[in-house]
Motif scaffolding. Structure first.
Motif, PDB file in Angstrom:
ATOM      1  N   TYR A   1      19.855  28.648   8.901  1.00 43.20           N
ATOM      2  CA  TYR A   1      20.769  27.613   9.375  1.00 43.20           C
ATOM      3  C   TYR A   1      22.125  28.225   9.667  1.00 43.20           C
ATOM      4  O   TYR A   1      22.658  28.965   8.840  1.00 43.20           O
ATOM      5  CB  TYR A   1      20.963  26.541   8.302  1.00 43.20           C
ATOM      6  CG  TYR A   1      19.689  26.021   7.699  1.00 43.20           C
ATOM      7  CD1 TYR A   1      19.049  24.906   8.235  1.00 43.20           C
ATOM      8  CD2 TYR A   1      19.118  26.634   6.587  1.00 43.20           C
ATOM      9  CE1 TYR A   1      17.877  24.427   7.675  1.00 43.20           C
ATOM     10  CE2 TYR A   1      17.946  26.158   6.024  1.00 43.20           C
ATOM     11  CZ  TYR A   1      17.336  25.049   6.573  1.00 43.20           C
ATOM     12  OH  TYR A   1      16.176  24.566   6.018  1.00 43.20           O
ATOM     13  N   GLY A   2      22.713  27.904  10.817  1.00 39.13           N
ATOM     14  CA  GLY A   2      24.067  28.315  11.138  1.00 39.13           C
ATOM     15  C   GLY A   2      25.001  27.143  10.930  1.00 39.13           C
ATOM     16  O   GLY A   2      24.906  26.135  11.642  1.00 39.13           O
ATOM     17  N   VAL A   3      25.889  27.242   9.929  1.00 38.81           N
ATOM     18  CA  VAL A   3      26.805  26.147   9.590  1.00 38.81           C
ATOM     19  C   VAL A   3      28.196  26.708   9.322  1.00 38.81           C
ATOM     20  O   VAL A   3      28.364  27.547   8.424  1.00 38.81           O
ATOM     21  CB  VAL A   3      26.323  25.363   8.347  1.00 38.81           C
ATOM     22  CG1 VAL A   3      27.269  24.205   8.053  1.00 38.81           C
ATOM     23  CG2 VAL A   3      24.901  24.867   8.516  1.00 38.81           C
ATOM     24  N   GLU A   4      29.159  26.259  10.103  1.00 42.33           N
ATOM     25  CA  GLU A   4      30.570  26.615   9.904  1.00 42.33           C
ATOM     26  C   GLU A   4      30.777  28.119   9.772  1.00 42.33           C
ATOM     27  O   GLU A   4      31.487  28.595   8.896  1.00 42.33           O
ATOM     28  CB  GLU A   4      31.130  25.869   8.688  1.00 42.33           C
ATOM     29  CG  GLU A   4      31.132  24.364   8.877  1.00 42.33           C
ATOM     30  CD  GLU A   4      31.630  23.601   7.651  1.00 42.33           C
ATOM     31  OE1 GLU A   4      31.965  24.239   6.622  1.00 42.33           O
ATOM     32  OE2 GLU A   4      31.672  22.370   7.730  1.00 42.33           O
ATOM     33  N   GLY A   5      30.108  28.887  10.630  1.00 41.42           N
ATOM     34  CA  GLY A   5      30.274  30.331  10.647  1.00 41.42           C
ATOM     35  C   GLY A   5      29.485  31.079   9.582  1.00 41.42           C
ATOM     36  O   GLY A   5      29.564  32.297   9.502  1.00 41.42           O
ATOM     37  N   GLU A   6      28.738  30.361   8.763  1.00 41.39           N
ATOM     38  CA  GLU A   6      27.918  30.984   7.732  1.00 41.39           C
ATOM     39  C   GLU A   6      26.445  30.815   8.075  1.00 41.39           C
ATOM     40  O   GLU A   6      26.078  29.989   8.910  1.00 41.39           O
ATOM     41  CB  GLU A   6      28.188  30.348   6.362  1.00 41.39           C
ATOM     42  CG  GLU A   6      29.581  30.594   5.842  1.00 41.39           C
ATOM     43  CD  GLU A   6      29.736  30.051   4.446  1.00 41.39           C
ATOM     44  OE1 GLU A   6      29.330  30.751   3.501  1.00 41.39           O
ATOM     45  OE2 GLU A   6      30.245  28.926   4.312  1.00 41.39           O
ATOM     46  N   VAL A   7      25.601  31.608   7.408  1.00 39.43           N
ATOM     47  CA  VAL A   7      24.155  31.508   7.571  1.00 39.43           C
ATOM     48  C   VAL A   7      23.553  31.221   6.203  1.00 39.43           C
ATOM     49  O   VAL A   7      23.901  31.868   5.217  1.00 39.43           O
ATOM     50  CB  VAL A   7      23.563  32.806   8.161  1.00 39.43           C
ATOM     51  CG1 VAL A   7      22.040  32.705   8.252  1.00 39.43           C
ATOM     52  CG2 VAL A   7      24.166  33.088   9.538  1.00 39.43           C
ATOM     53  N   PHE A   8      22.647  30.245   6.159  1.00 38.70           N
ATOM     54  CA  PHE A   8      21.945  29.874   4.939  1.00 38.70           C
ATOM     55  C   PHE A   8      20.452  29.982   5.197  1.00 38.70           C
ATOM     56  O   PHE A   8      20.016  29.896   6.347  1.00 38.70           O
ATOM     57  CB  PHE A   8      22.302  28.438   4.521  1.00 38.70           C
ATOM     58  CG  PHE A   8      23.774  28.251   4.280  1.00 38.70           C
ATOM     59  CD1 PHE A   8      24.334  28.569   3.054  1.00 38.70           C
ATOM     60  CD2 PHE A   8      24.607  27.783   5.291  1.00 38.70           C
ATOM     61  CE1 PHE A   8      25.696  28.413   2.836  1.00 38.70           C
ATOM     62  CE2 PHE A   8      25.962  27.619   5.084  1.00 38.70           C
ATOM     63  CZ  PHE A   8      26.516  27.938   3.842  1.00 38.70           C
ATOM     64  N   ALA A   9      19.678  30.147   4.117  1.00 39.33           N
ATOM     65  CA  ALA A   9      18.227  30.306   4.261  1.00 39.33           C
ATOM     66  C   ALA A   9      17.497  29.526   3.174  1.00 39.33           C
ATOM     67  O   ALA A   9      17.890  29.548   2.009  1.00 39.33           O
ATOM     68  CB  ALA A   9      17.842  31.777   4.182  1.00 39.33           C
TER      69      ALA A   9
END
Length: 104
Positions: free
Chosen positions: A32-40
């Motif tokens: 996921y790309g959210v607010e310049g960060e990546v989550f998994a």
């Protein structure tokens, strides 16, 4: 321990405010790309067998396309019924424009 880092994607390939699915070491993973960060997290909803990469990302929440349960992509925790069981989430680091996941 999070020493088993795996290079999974180019950071530019993870669109902002969206989700992509990919196979990593035999696992179905959502990035996921959210607010310049990546989550998994795992890509399969814990409530119904649906791929979350086909769902709708709004802020830090992914909505399952099958029954509209929602999860926080930062932690995998359910935020809206009928989802009650957390998704497995994975540590992410960005180095040299690459996305790395720790799977252990």
């Amino acid at each position: 321990m999070t020493s088993n880092w795996i290079d999974v994607a180019v950071q530019e390939d993870v669109p902002q405010d969206d989700v992509i699915g990919l196979a990593v070491a035999g696992r179905d993973i959502a990035l996921y790309g959210v607010e310049g960060e990546v989550f998994a997290t795992d890509n399969i909803c814990t409530h119904g067998h649906a791929q979350l990469c086909d769902g709708f990302l709004e802020g830090h929440e992914i909505e399952c396309p099958l029954h509209q349960g929602r999860f926080d992509v930062r932690s995998g925790q359910p935020t809206h019924a009928p989802a009650t069981e957390a998704l497995r989430s994975y540590p992410v680091k960005i180095e040299g424009g690459r996305v790395w996941l720790a799977l252990d």
